[in-house]
Enzyme design. Structure first.
Site, PDB file in Angstrom:
ATOM      1  NE  ARG A   7       3.692   0.165   3.845  1.00 49.15           N
ATOM      2  CZ  ARG A   7       3.203   1.368   4.098  1.00 49.15           C
ATOM      3  NH1 ARG A   7       3.697   2.096   5.092  1.00 49.15           N
ATOM      4  NH2 ARG A   7       2.217   1.845   3.379  1.00 49.15           N
ATOM      5  CG  ASN A  20      -2.177   0.843   0.990  1.00 46.00           C
ATOM      6  OD1 ASN A  20      -2.548   1.119  -0.136  1.00 46.00           O
ATOM      7  ND2 ASN A  20      -2.804   1.283   2.062  1.00 46.00           N
ATOM      8  CE  LYS A  40       2.573  -6.876  -5.663  1.00 45.64           C
ATOM      9  NZ  LYS A  40       3.762  -6.038  -5.443  1.00 45.64           N
ATOM     10  CG  ASP A  94       0.669  -3.969  -8.801  1.00 48.32           C
ATOM     11  OD1 ASP A  94       0.404  -4.520  -9.887  1.00 48.32           O
ATOM     12  OD2 ASP A  94       1.261  -2.884  -8.740  1.00 48.32           O
ATOM     13  NE  ARG A 139       5.772   6.117   3.020  1.00 52.22           N
ATOM     14  CZ  ARG A 139       4.801   5.639   3.750  1.00 52.22           C
ATOM     15  NH1 ARG A 139       3.655   5.334   3.204  1.00 52.22           N
ATOM     16  NH2 ARG A 139       4.974   5.472   5.034  1.00 52.22           N
ATOM     17  CD  GLN A 196       4.768  -8.657 -12.468  1.00 52.11           C
ATOM     18  OE1 GLN A 196       4.535  -7.646 -11.823  1.00 52.11           O
ATOM     19  NE2 GLN A 196       5.999  -9.043 -12.707  1.00 52.11           N
ATOM     20  N   PRO A 205       2.884 -11.920  -9.756  1.00 51.65           N
ATOM     21  CG  PRO A 205       4.799 -11.057  -8.774  1.00 51.65           C
ATOM     22  CD  PRO A 205       4.309 -11.700 -10.023  1.00 51.65           C
TER      23      PRO A 205
END
Length: 258
Positions: free
Chosen positions: A152, A110, A192, A211, A115, A248, A209
């Site tokens: 996290r 998320n 994921k 997202d 970042r 992917q 994966p």
DNA sequence: GTCCAGGGGTATC
DNA sequence: GATACCCATGGA
């Protein structure tokens, strides 16, 4: 300064496609932090200049030992994939260090890539003395707060005591289902993030994966309607099989550049 | 100010 | 087993 000749390789696509977070770009040189070494690499046509790393380690990291043509030929049979494939020409999946990859993608949840890169840079400075933090070294909560990981943070503190290099060495001996099941028992690692670790650091190239970006681009290209995560994973497996991981990464990078 | 981001954990149905 | 909501934070 040494160099290696390599065709069908794009350093820029490989580094900028969101699979790696510990690097910087200065005047054409990528400075890459790979576990306990920092090396520099620069592409000049079909030549890759490098310093600070041995040839074997470089080949391993960039997966230059793989038969990339087989991947291109297999995926090229899918007409709907050709634009992404053409755009991403030369993009390689990296062979990352599993611990470094795990930390990176636990931070990724998320969040967004700029970042995540800041988070990793901070961890490197606060716990690794310029290198990537070793398993077991992330214990100072005050210093950890400087990394601005948000919620996290608790996952990283726990992982730091739960896994080590031997753990990942053991994971490499397992098949996809066994390794994923083991990873998902760890805090902060769901489906994921586990898939990212398996694809980017444990040589499970059939992993896909999913997202929000991958979900979006697969729905746009192949369905024109919403699908669940599991439906998309099943579709990818039947469509691309052992090369789903590459499909992917091409789709992800291509869609995000649009 | 609002929305979104390489999601996971938990409660609830 | 699916779905809904919360979680910190910063960039767009």
């Amino acid at each position: 300064m040494r160099r290696i000749f390599i065709r069908d390789f794009s350093l820029e696509h490989t580094m900028e496609s969101g699979q790696y977070f510990a690097y910087s770009l200065t005047e054409g040189w990528y400075t890459i932090l790979h576990r306990n070494i920092t090396f520099r690499v620069r592409q000049e046509g079909d030549w890759l200049r490098y310093e600070g790393i041995g040839r074997d380690a470089l080949v391993d990291f960039f997966r230059l030992d793989e038969d990339h043509n087989t991947v291109l030929e297999a995926l090229g049979k899918d007409v709907k994939l050709r634009e992404a494939l053409s755009y991403c020409r030369g993009l390689r999946l990296l062979r990352q260090d599993p611990w470094q990859c795990t930390v990176g993608f636990v931070c990724s949840q998320n969040s967004n890539i700029p970042r995540i890169k800041q988070n990793i840079t901070s961890l490197t400075q606060n716990f690794g003395d310029g290198m990537f933090p070793m398993p077991g070294s992330i214990v100072d909560k005050a210093k950890l707060q400087e990394a601005r990981l948000g919620y996290r943070e608790k996952y990283l503190l726990a992982l730091n005591t739960l896994v080590d290099d031997d753990y990942f060495k053991h994971l490499k001996t397992l098949n996809y289902e066994e390794a994923k099941s083991a990873l998902m028992k760890l805090p902060g690692i769901g489906s994921k993030v586990a898939d990212c670790i398996l694809l980017f650091s444990l040589d499970k190239l059939s992993t896909f994966p999913v997202d929000v970006w991958i979900k979006r681009v697969v729905e746009e290209l192949y369905f024109n309607e919403e699908k669940t995560m599991n439906e998309i994973i099943a579709f990818a497996s039947s469509k691309w099989g052992e090369h789903a991981g590459y499909a992917q990464q091409y789709l992800y990078h291509w869609r995000r550049q649009q």
